[in-house]
Design an enzyme around this catalytic site. Structure first.
Site, PDB file in Angstrom:
ATOM      1  N   THR A   1       0.842  -1.188   0.000  1.00  0.00           N
ATOM      2  CA  THR A   1       0.000   0.000   0.000  1.00  0.00           C
ATOM      3  C   THR A   1       0.884   1.248   0.000  1.00  0.00           C
ATOM      4  O   THR A   1       2.000   1.233   0.515  1.00  0.00           O
ATOM      5  CB  THR A   1      -0.939   0.024   1.220  1.00  0.00           C
ATOM      6  N   GLY A   2       0.376   2.308  -0.606  1.00  0.00           N
ATOM      7  CA  GLY A   2       1.201   3.505  -0.738  1.00  0.00           C
ATOM      8  C   GLY A   2       2.438   3.229  -1.569  1.00  0.00           C
ATOM      9  O   GLY A   2       3.539   3.669  -1.243  1.00  0.00           O
ATOM     10  N   GLY A   3       2.267   2.495  -2.669  1.00  0.00           N
ATOM     11  CA  GLY A   3       3.417   2.008  -3.430  1.00  0.00           C
ATOM     12  C   GLY A   3       3.803   2.844  -4.635  1.00  0.00           C
ATOM     13  O   GLY A   3       4.645   2.420  -5.424  1.00  0.00           O
TER      14      GLY A   3
ATOM     15  N   GLY B   1       7.518   2.990  -0.560  1.00  0.00           N
ATOM     16  CA  GLY B   1       6.649   1.995  -1.161  1.00  0.00           C
ATOM     17  C   GLY B   1       7.089   1.618  -2.564  1.00  0.00           C
ATOM     18  O   GLY B   1       7.143   0.439  -2.917  1.00  0.00           O
TER      19      GLY B   1
ATOM     20  N   SER C   1       7.881   3.876  12.508  1.00  0.00           N
ATOM     21  CA  SER C   1       8.812   4.994  12.385  1.00  0.00           C
ATOM     22  C   SER C   1       9.577   5.151  13.684  1.00  0.00           C
ATOM     23  O   SER C   1       9.092   4.767  14.757  1.00  0.00           O
ATOM     24  CB  SER C   1       8.045   6.296  12.093  1.00  0.00           C
TER      25      SER C   1
ATOM     26  N   TYR D   1       1.093  12.178  15.047  1.00  0.00           N
ATOM     27  CA  TYR D   1       1.795  11.299  14.113  1.00  0.00           C
ATOM     28  C   TYR D   1       2.580  10.230  14.869  1.00  0.00           C
ATOM     29  O   TYR D   1       2.512   9.037  14.541  1.00  0.00           O
ATOM     30  CB  TYR D   1       2.733  12.126  13.234  1.00  0.00           C
TER      31      TYR D   1
END
Length: 252
Positions: free
Chosen positions: A15-17, A22, A140, A153
């Site tokens: 996802t988010g590729g 990604g 992260s 975040y």
């Protein structure tokens, strides 16, 4: 790029590729023999990424925070390939505000994409994942470090780390390994878009690299190589772990 076909015959979803980490991961996976589905919200970027990846990739437009989009994405993968061997839940957004300026929208947007999106991406993909498959979640260094204006975040990224631990237990009977990768400051279009002023962006990068043992920003492919490790049999005895790819910033 030298390869050893570590993912030969595998079917992967990232996802988010369409950009950044990604896309770099999709490039690594294709080079290692996988067929890769990538998702993204913007059709033009998605199309460009698929063209760059070549015939062993397909793009599926959608927003991971929208459950109907996820249903459509999973249904398309089932129809086209019938299964998934590797799932990389990478899609995320980042916004920064001091605590006194946090709004409901600021909170909802980030938790909807970064946490809700991962939860339901994994849940909806599970029926396509055979026993012994692998899941990699993108967290992260922000999940373990405090920094100005990033409380929401950072909280989403800490939640992702917790999901990896718990799902490693939930899925142990199926021998599905679940791990998290936690990058530090990485040169990506997403990072560069966070700060509109070139001067402020340069100042941010200088500040970041000054406190990193390796003294430089990371590259997206350096994170992709870590994701490949966790996606492949090279990490066959690794589950519930968090692998930092951060130049040492959260380690010392």
């Amino acid at each position: 790029m030298t390869t050893s076909q570590k993912l030969a015959g595998k079917i992967a979803l990232i996802t988010g590729g369409s950009t950044g980490i990604g896309l770099a991961t999709a490039q690594r996976f294709v080079a290692e023999g996988a067929f890769v589905f990538i998702t993204g919200r913007r059709q033009a970027e998605l199309d460009a990424a698929v063209q760059q990846l070549g015939g062993a990739a397909a793009g599926l437009q959608g927003d991971v925070s929208n459950l109907a989009d996820l249903d459509r994405i999973v249904a398309a993968i089932k129809e086209q390939k019938g299964r998934l061997d590797v799932l990389v839940a990478n899609a995320a957004i980042a916004e920064f505000l001091p605590v006194e300026a946090i709004t409901e929208d600021h909170y909802d947007r980030q938790f909807d994409v970064n946490v809700k999106g991962i939860v339901f991406t994994v849940q909806k993909a599970l029926p396509l994942l055979p026993d012994g498959s692998t899941i990699v979640l993108l967290s992260s260094v922000s999940g373990v470090k405090g920094s100005a204006y990033s409380s929401i975040y950072s909280a989403t990224k800490a939640a992702i780390r917790s999901l990896a631990r718990n799902w490693a237990v939930d899925l142990k009977a199926r021998h599905i390994r679940v791990n998290a990768v936690s990058p530090g400051p990485i040169e990506t279009p997403g990072l560069n878009a966070l700060i509109s002023s070139p001067e402020e962006l340069a100042q941010f990068k200088t500040q970041m690299t000054s406190v990193m043992p390796l003294g430089r920003m990371g590259e997206a492919d350096e994170v992709a190589k870590a994701i490949l490790f966790l996606a492949s049999d090279d990490s066959s005895f690794v589950t519930g772990a968090e692998l930092f790819v951060d130049g040492g910033i959260a380690q010392v």
